[in-house]
Design an enzyme around this catalytic site. Structure first.
Site, PDB file in Angstrom:
ATOM      1  N   PRO A   2       0.819  -1.211   0.000  1.00 50.78           N
ATOM      2  CA  PRO A   2       0.000   0.000   0.000  1.00 50.78           C
ATOM      3  C   PRO A   2       0.856   1.265   0.000  1.00 50.78           C
ATOM      4  CG  PRO A   2      -0.267  -1.261   2.043  1.00 50.78           C
ATOM      5  CD  PRO A   2       0.735  -1.976   1.221  1.00 50.78           C
ATOM      6  N   GLU A   3       0.558   2.159  -0.906  1.00 50.30           N
ATOM      7  CA  GLU A   3       1.269   3.430  -0.957  1.00 50.30           C
ATOM      8  C   GLU A   3       0.296   4.532  -0.548  1.00 50.30           C
ATOM      9  OE1 GLU A   3       3.511   3.885  -4.571  1.00 50.30           O
ATOM     10  OE2 GLU A   3       3.998   1.763  -4.640  1.00 50.30           O
ATOM     11  N   LYS A  58       2.238   7.295   4.635  1.00 52.46           N
ATOM     12  CA  LYS A  58       1.571   5.985   4.584  1.00 52.46           C
ATOM     13  C   LYS A  58       1.074   5.553   5.971  1.00 52.46           C
ATOM     14  CE  LYS A  58       5.058   4.623   1.388  1.00 52.46           C
ATOM     15  NZ  LYS A  58       5.943   3.558   0.913  1.00 52.46           N
ATOM     16  N   ARG A 276      14.795  -2.952  -5.869  1.00 50.58           N
ATOM     17  CA  ARG A 276      13.375  -2.914  -6.236  1.00 50.58           C
ATOM     18  C   ARG A 276      13.234  -2.872  -7.751  1.00 50.58           C
ATOM     19  NH1 ARG A 276      10.396  -0.740  -2.035  1.00 50.58           N
ATOM     20  NH2 ARG A 276       8.642  -1.739  -3.077  1.00 50.58           N
TER      21      ARG A 276
END
Ligand SMILES: [Zn+2]
Length: 286
Positions: A2-3, A58, A276
């Site tokens: 989740p961002e 976040k 990433r």
């Protein structure tokens, strides 16, 4: 993961559903989250009222009575489910993860007047924290940079921060001290819209590049918030059509597919930056 947009969507849903409800009971089934759930967690929350739910970067912030706060960070795989007597099906308050309550990994259950708020997290990188006063709250967010939707994220700030820095721009977009709330998906998307190669060193960014980064960071996050909101099955009050932001991805998870820019004949590549996956067009992103 989740961002910022996903957390914003969750915040909006929670604010709509559980504001002003009292916490009757808390059950912690597994204390081993990223940080151990404190011993007094259950006792502290009991009989507290949720006055407001807010978000910074976040982090979800629950404003409780007596100026105390509960912070929830969803980590890599955390989801929040609201279960009521009537609703066992679509319990997830965001479009990430499964929409119904999973069988396993329901680590924390907060019993409210009308709902059970359940924190689920298979990988357990998320965490909860109690802050006992406003000062602690301010201190907690001291090291977190402005988010793209905040007016502090302006051209002069970006320029001064990145001046002379050798690290690539993709790494900076993920650096929460520089800018908070952007994660791996949106970093790739923002750089695609900005037509900037993710490997470009921060110090080599032009003034126009910086303007684009500022503009498209806000643009992409706002668009995602809108789309995320629209896909919540059980929260009909949030405006928007059905569908979600996954369908809007220009580069993320589009490896080897054609660039979606109609004037570009490039292909989307996938490379690893700071461990990433990074997706970008090999032709139009310079
Ligand atoms: Zn392209």
């Amino acid at each position: 993961m989740p961002e910022l947009p996903e957390v914003e969507v969750i915040k909006q849903s929670l604010d709509k559903k559980i504001k002003f409800q009292k916490i009757n009971k808390v059950v912690v089934r597994n204390r081993n989250l990223r940080f151990k759930v404190p011993k007094n967690f259950e006792f502290f929350l009991r009989n507290k009222k949720i006055n407001k739910i807010s978000r910074k970067s976040k982090y979800l912030i629950f404003y409780l009575n007596n100026n105390t706060f509960l912070i929830i960070h969803l980590g890599m795989s955390g989801t929040i489910h609201l279960v009521s007597k009537k609703n066992y099906r679509n319990t997830n308050v965001s479009f990430y993860g499964s929409s119904s309550l999973p069988v396993k990994h329901n680590h924390i259950v907060i019993f409210l007047e009308k709902y059970q708020l359940i924190y689920n997290d298979p990988r357990r990188f998320g965490f909860v924290k109690i802050l006992k006063n406003k000062k602690n709250l301010i201190f907690f967010f001291n090291n977190i940079g402005p988010e793209p939707l905040n007016s502090k994220f302006k051209i002069s700030y970006i320029h001064n921060y990145l001046k002379g820095k050798k690290k690539c721009i993709k790494s900076f977009l993920l650096d929460q001290k520089f800018v908070s709330g952007i994660g791996n998906i949106y970093a790739s998307e923002i750089l695609y819209y900005s037509k900037i190669n993710p490997f470009k060193q921060a110090k080599k960014l032009t003034q126009i590049d910086i303007k684009k980064i500022k503009y498209f960071s806000k643009f992409v996050l706002n668009k995602a918030i809108k789309k995320g909101g629209s896909s919540i099955r059980d929260f009909k009050n949030i405006k928007g059509k059905s569908g979600n932001y996954q369908k809007e991805f220009k580069v993320y998870q589009r490896e080897n597919l054609n660039c979606l820019d109609k004037f570009c004949y490039g292909k989307i590549k996938k490379k690893i930056i700071s461990k990433r996956s990074t997706f970008f067009c090999n032709s139009c992103q310079k």
